[in-house]
Design a protein around this motif. Structure first.
Motif, PDB file in Angstrom:
ATOM      1  N   ASN A   1       0.815  -1.199   0.000  1.00  0.00           N
ATOM      2  CA  ASN A   1       0.000   0.000   0.000  1.00  0.00           C
ATOM      3  C   ASN A   1       0.855   1.258   0.000  1.00  0.00           C
ATOM      4  N   CYS A   2       1.932   1.271   0.769  1.00  0.00           N
ATOM      5  CA  CYS A   2       2.776   2.460   0.841  1.00  0.00           C
ATOM      6  C   CYS A   2       3.596   2.656  -0.427  1.00  0.00           C
ATOM      7  N   ARG A   3       3.892   1.583  -1.136  1.00  0.00           N
ATOM      8  CA  ARG A   3       4.705   1.701  -2.343  1.00  0.00           C
ATOM      9  C   ARG A   3       3.858   1.949  -3.590  1.00  0.00           C
ATOM     10  N   GLY A   4       2.631   1.446  -3.599  1.00  0.00           N
ATOM     11  CA  GLY A   4       1.859   1.503  -4.828  1.00  0.00           C
ATOM     12  C   GLY A   4       0.758   2.526  -4.858  1.00  0.00           C
ATOM     13  N   GLU A   5       0.355   3.063  -3.715  1.00  0.00           N
ATOM     14  CA  GLU A   5      -0.741   4.019  -3.686  1.00  0.00           C
ATOM     15  C   GLU A   5      -0.430   5.136  -2.701  1.00  0.00           C
ATOM     16  N   VAL A   6      -1.425   5.964  -2.410  1.00  0.00           N
ATOM     17  CA  VAL A   6      -1.257   7.008  -1.412  1.00  0.00           C
ATOM     18  C   VAL A   6      -0.974   6.344  -0.070  1.00  0.00           C
ATOM     19  N   LYS A   7      -0.010   6.858   0.666  1.00  0.00           N
ATOM     20  CA  LYS A   7       0.386   6.248   1.931  1.00  0.00           C
ATOM     21  C   LYS A   7      -0.760   6.297   2.942  1.00  0.00           C
ATOM     22  N   ALA A   8      -1.031   5.150   3.559  1.00  0.00           N
ATOM     23  CA  ALA A   8      -2.109   5.049   4.536  1.00  0.00           C
ATOM     24  C   ALA A   8      -1.833   3.863   5.450  1.00  0.00           C
ATOM     25  N   GLU A   9      -2.448   3.890   6.618  1.00  0.00           N
ATOM     26  CA  GLU A   9      -2.307   2.798   7.568  1.00  0.00           C
ATOM     27  C   GLU A   9      -3.343   1.722   7.253  1.00  0.00           C
ATOM     28  N   LEU A  10      -2.968   0.471   7.508  1.00  0.00           N
ATOM     29  CA  LEU A  10      -3.875  -0.654   7.287  1.00  0.00           C
ATOM     30  C   LEU A  10      -4.409  -1.105   8.641  1.00  0.00           C
ATOM     31  N   GLU A  11      -5.711  -0.930   8.870  1.00  0.00           N
ATOM     32  CA  GLU A  11      -6.326  -1.361  10.122  1.00  0.00           C
ATOM     33  C   GLU A  11      -7.099  -2.643   9.877  1.00  0.00           C
ATOM     34  N   ILE A  12      -6.784  -3.671  10.641  1.00  0.00           N
ATOM     35  CA  ILE A  12      -7.377  -4.989  10.444  1.00  0.00           C
ATOM     36  C   ILE A  12      -8.686  -5.097  11.217  1.00  0.00           C
ATOM     37  N   ARG A  13      -9.701  -5.652  10.583  1.00  0.00           N
ATOM     38  CA  ARG A  13     -10.962  -5.885  11.271  1.00  0.00           C
ATOM     39  C   ARG A  13     -10.867  -7.188  12.055  1.00  0.00           C
ATOM     40  N   ALA A  14     -11.158  -7.114  13.324  1.00  0.00           N
ATOM     41  CA  ALA A  14     -11.015  -8.277  14.200  1.00  0.00           C
ATOM     42  C   ALA A  14     -11.940  -9.410  13.763  1.00  0.00           C
ATOM     43  N   GLY A  15     -11.396 -10.616  13.757  1.00  0.00           N
ATOM     44  CA  GLY A  15     -12.200 -11.804  13.487  1.00  0.00           C
ATOM     45  C   GLY A  15     -12.483 -12.066  12.027  1.00  0.00           C
ATOM     46  N   GLU A  16     -11.907 -11.277  11.113  1.00  0.00           N
ATOM     47  CA  GLU A  16     -12.147 -11.485   9.693  1.00  0.00           C
ATOM     48  C   GLU A  16     -10.838 -11.752   8.973  1.00  0.00           C
ATOM     49  N   PRO A  17     -10.837 -12.701   8.052  1.00  0.00           N
ATOM     50  CA  PRO A  17      -9.620 -12.952   7.272  1.00  0.00           C
ATOM     51  C   PRO A  17      -9.392 -11.821   6.266  1.00  0.00           C
TER      52      PRO A  17
END
Length: 325
Positions: A30-46
């Protein structure tokens, strides 16, 4: 990742990555290919991801899906990287939530939205599906779209034909390997810019700016761009703009009158829009209203207040309070 001169391709698929490494690999992608942003994971979901990013001069394409995580471009990212690019996000299937500029949007299949890297924004896919995005520097759209900020965070639902042509053309560039040679890359990027402009502003003026017809319309559009980009200047006048265009002031006034406005009314409108945006932005919260009025080009505070209230139905202070709330 593969690269060829000034074009690169990044690919990532969760099916090819061990579960323990997915978050790290996706954050790196995400940081290399698009606008820089944080990845927040949704609990309990793959996490399900299958993304391909194509980066070429002044255009970045992203195709695929990301599900089970939220992309958050925080205010800190905005301050740190200074990115001012604009990205059109087109939801091909499923549902995407987009939050920014105080708005919470829901994109269904076929919906699109223009987002700005200068805003704190979040993207979250609620229902699995595919999306397409095209990111370009602000300087690319600024000479084509009049006051491009007006198009940011507005759901686009009525331009399916224009979006269809843009997406089909972009995917054909990828499918036919047309980005592999410098000449085709430059031509393709230019076409993407023009097609994106037609999605955002499908008017005759934009078609004329692409060379279809109309010397008078082209002059008027250039005059408007000069005003939009310099409206804060206190010395901006019909005479100075006419001189820049190598026409007489009266000729320029007639161009505006034929368009249904006067030069002065268009200039005041742009100054008020600039003030309205500043009043709603956190970084200007400590700036007095009188200072903002002067910064956008007004020399008379009383006239500014009257004009602002007439345009927005509220005082500048009320707009600022509403933004804070």
């Amino acid at each position: 990742m593969t690269s060829n001169d000034d074009v690169s391709v990044l690919k990532v698929s969760s099916s090819d990555i061990p579960e323990s490494e997915r978050v790290t690999r996706l954050r790196d992608f995400n940081c290399r290919g698009e606008v820089k942003a944080e990845l927040e994971i949704r609990a309990g979901e793959p996490i399900i991801a299958n993304l391909t990013a194509h980066s070429l001069p002044d255009a970045h394409l992203l195709l695929g899906t990301l599900f089970g995580a939220k992309l958050v471009r925080s205010r800190q990212f905005v301050v740190d990287d200074g990115d001012d690019s604009l990205v059109l996000v087109f939801n091909r299937s499923g549902t995407i939530g987009v939050t920014g500029r105080g708005r919470n949007l829901l994109l269904g299949p076929g919906d699109a939205v223009l987002a700005s890297a200068e805003d704190a924004t979040t993207f979250e896919r609620f229902v699995a599906g595919d999306c397409f995005s095209l990111r370009v520097p602000r300087r690319v759209l600024a000479p084509i779209i009049m006051d491009v900020d007006d198009a940011v965070m507005q759901v686009i639902r009525d331009r399916q034909a224009e979006i269809g042509v843009l997406v089909d053309y972009a995917t054909s560039l990828v499918r036919e390997h047309a980005l592999a040679t410098p000449a085709l890359r430059e031509l393709g990027a230019g076409h993407l810019h023009d097609l994106l402009a037609l999605v955002l502003d499908p008017t005759d003026d934009v078609r004329e700016s692409a060379g279809r017809h109309g010397a008078k319309a082209a002059r008027l559009r250039k005059a408007k761009f000069l005003i939009v980009n310099n409206c804060w200047r206190h010395d901006l006048s019909v005479g100075s703009v006419a001189q820049e265009l190598s026409v007489t002031p009266r000729y320029l006034q007639r161009l505006f009158e034929a368009d249904g406005k006067t030069f002065s009314s268009f200039l005041i409108e742009q100054r008020l829009k600039r003030a309205h945006r500043m009043l709603r932005e956190p970084e200007f919260v400590e700036r007095p209203v009188s200072s903002i009025a002067y910064d956008v080009g007004f020399g008379d505070l009383s006239y500014f207040n009257r004009s602002f209230r007439r345009a927005y139905g509220a005082t500048p202070s009320a707009v600022r309070r509403g933004a804070a709330e």
